[in-house]
Motif scaffolding. Sequence first.
Motif, PDB file in Angstrom:
ATOM      1  N   SER A 115      -1.442   2.508   2.345  1.00 20.50           N
ATOM      2  CA  SER A 115      -1.729   3.024   1.031  1.00 20.50           C
ATOM      3  C   SER A 115      -3.163   3.470   0.922  1.00 20.50           C
ATOM      4  O   SER A 115      -3.981   3.187   1.747  1.00 20.50           O
ATOM      5  N   GLU A 116      -3.442   4.166  -0.155  1.00 15.00           N
ATOM      6  CA  GLU A 116      -4.787   4.666  -0.329  1.00 15.00           C
ATOM      7  C   GLU A 116      -5.109   4.795  -1.795  1.00 15.00           C
ATOM      8  O   GLU A 116      -4.244   4.673  -2.647  1.00 15.00           O
ATOM      9  N   LEU A 117      -6.352   5.083  -2.043  1.00 14.14           N
ATOM     10  CA  LEU A 117      -6.809   5.062  -3.425  1.00 14.14           C
ATOM     11  C   LEU A 117      -6.389   6.273  -4.241  1.00 14.14           C
ATOM     12  O   LEU A 117      -6.075   6.167  -5.401  1.00 14.14           O
ATOM     13  N   HIS A 175       0.210   9.750  -5.327  1.00 16.61           N
ATOM     14  CA  HIS A 175       0.106   8.672  -4.355  1.00 16.61           C
ATOM     15  C   HIS A 175       1.425   8.522  -3.613  1.00 16.61           C
ATOM     16  O   HIS A 175       2.477   8.493  -4.211  1.00 16.61           O
ATOM     17  N   HIS A 185      -9.021  -3.945  -3.724  1.00 15.77           N
ATOM     18  CA  HIS A 185      -7.882  -3.068  -4.016  1.00 15.77           C
ATOM     19  C   HIS A 185      -7.146  -2.758  -2.709  1.00 15.77           C
ATOM     20  O   HIS A 185      -5.921  -2.854  -2.624  1.00 15.77           O
ATOM     21  N   GLU A 186      -7.919  -2.348  -1.717  1.00 14.28           N
ATOM     22  CA  GLU A 186      -7.299  -1.987  -0.440  1.00 14.28           C
ATOM     23  C   GLU A 186      -6.574  -3.186   0.176  1.00 14.28           C
ATOM     24  O   GLU A 186      -5.441  -3.067   0.631  1.00 14.28           O
ATOM     25  N   HIS A 207      -3.113  -4.004  -1.011  1.00 13.48           N
ATOM     26  CA  HIS A 207      -1.970  -3.272  -0.464  1.00 13.48           C
ATOM     27  C   HIS A 207      -1.206  -4.119   0.550  1.00 13.48           C
ATOM     28  O   HIS A 207      -0.020  -3.937   0.743  1.00 13.48           O
ATOM     29  N   HIS A 256       1.490   0.623  -7.752  1.00 14.49           N
ATOM     30  CA  HIS A 256       0.134   0.989  -7.334  1.00 14.49           C
ATOM     31  C   HIS A 256      -0.819   0.965  -8.529  1.00 14.49           C
ATOM     32  O   HIS A 256      -1.946   0.473  -8.437  1.00 14.49           O
ATOM     33  N   PHE A 276      -4.157  -1.471  -9.067  1.00 14.45           N
ATOM     34  CA  PHE A 276      -5.445  -0.963  -9.587  1.00 14.45           C
ATOM     35  C   PHE A 276      -5.856  -1.773 -10.814  1.00 14.45           C
ATOM     36  O   PHE A 276      -6.989  -2.229 -10.936  1.00 14.45           O
TER      37      PHE A 276
HETATM   38 ZN   LIG Z   1      -4.322   1.953  -3.425  1.00 16.35          ZN
END
Ligand SMILES: [Zn+2]
Length: 417
Positions: free
Chosen positions: A15-17, A36, A291-292, A295, A322, A326
């Motif tokens: 996953s990513e921001l 996302h 946050h990362e 995941h 997601h 956050f």
């Molecule tokens: Zn994320």
Amino acid sequence: MAGSRCEDKPLAQSSELHPDPYLDLCIGAVGDTIGHFTMRCFTPIRLPIVLFMMAGLFPSAFAAAAPQIDPVYGPLPVFELHSGFWINLHHRLYEAAREQRNTASPSAEKSGKTAKPTLQVSLGAKNALSAAEQRAWDDAVAYYVANYADKDLLFSLELVLLKNQLGDFETCEELSGAKKKTCDAGLPAKLTQILDAAGPVYRAHGWSADDRANRAWIKRAAPLVREQGVGLSHRLADIYQTRWPTERIRVDVSAVANYAGAYTTLDPLRVTIASTDARNQGAAALEVLFHEASHGIATPVEQAIARECRQRDKPIPRDLWHALIFYTTGEVIKPIMDTEDDAASDRALPNGSGGSDASPADSRSLEETQYTPYAIREGLYRRGWENYLEILTRYWQPYLEGRVTFDDAIAHMVSAL
Ligand SMILES: [Zn+2]
């Protein structure tokens, strides 16, 4: 809110921001406005099996390196922060290749932009690349354009495996094993040759600045991780009704990463964070780290939302999980950062005076001193997640405050969709 139908989908591989502006394949498919990704958009694969099958491609990393940690802070809890040479080179080449691909596209040609394969780092006038160095660099960028520029760092299994392998071999001077047998990274021959040729160029002209930036980022983030890391990891694991990984989570700090400035890959859980990205600086560093990492542990939430959805025969809301991580990370970090900020203000005032005794001129407004969570600051809730923010504030917040159970909070959220 548009969403895909309730269906079995493989767990998110990584996953990513941020939504990727280049990758709207899925966005179109599910009709959502925020991009996302989850693996549902891709051919379902059972990652562990694929990894097992591909294990022969990459021999195990005998050269696994100790984390490069600022000696002032020593080893940290929760995270293991690295500034690795090959991972940084890899992301620099990928960035240069994407840029070249974009400037070479028909639309870019129309707008008059042209491709120029150069080393994308600051070079002093005295430090110009020799013709041979420029050739080695351009060859490497061309190889990345041909092989990787169209693939995503997060969703291409090939790129994930390559990134992990380069991380494991971070202390090796070269990757062929010619000088040291344990440094044979087992990469395809052409790629080994390309990286071993570009390596000295990067080492001479870009690496020290990138490494400095990475170490400066680590040095700024380390005290927060040391003070707050363990407490935050326990709190988040409790919230997600799971356990925090027993091993420290590897974080590769790279001068540049992907378009989002940070991304996380699973199996094994590894985080990559861009040290020079404006979004990851200051107090935000701690939130980005957690946050990362979330995941890797928020799977129970994702599963609970999907289960509740199926029971009610409702579409699975795209990315609610997601938005939820956050929101949760932001809410958990906020009081800590507000306290940190107050303490810093007090320390800055003479004789320890501060707080309510400070004159109005010494005091910043409440708004200025309060920490703004990442998703609010970067406007994520304004890009298609407005509904999620309302639902989370209404039904998830009471759970964070201990007023309702996890199951009730999820059930209420899903029924409100
Ligand atoms: Zn994320």
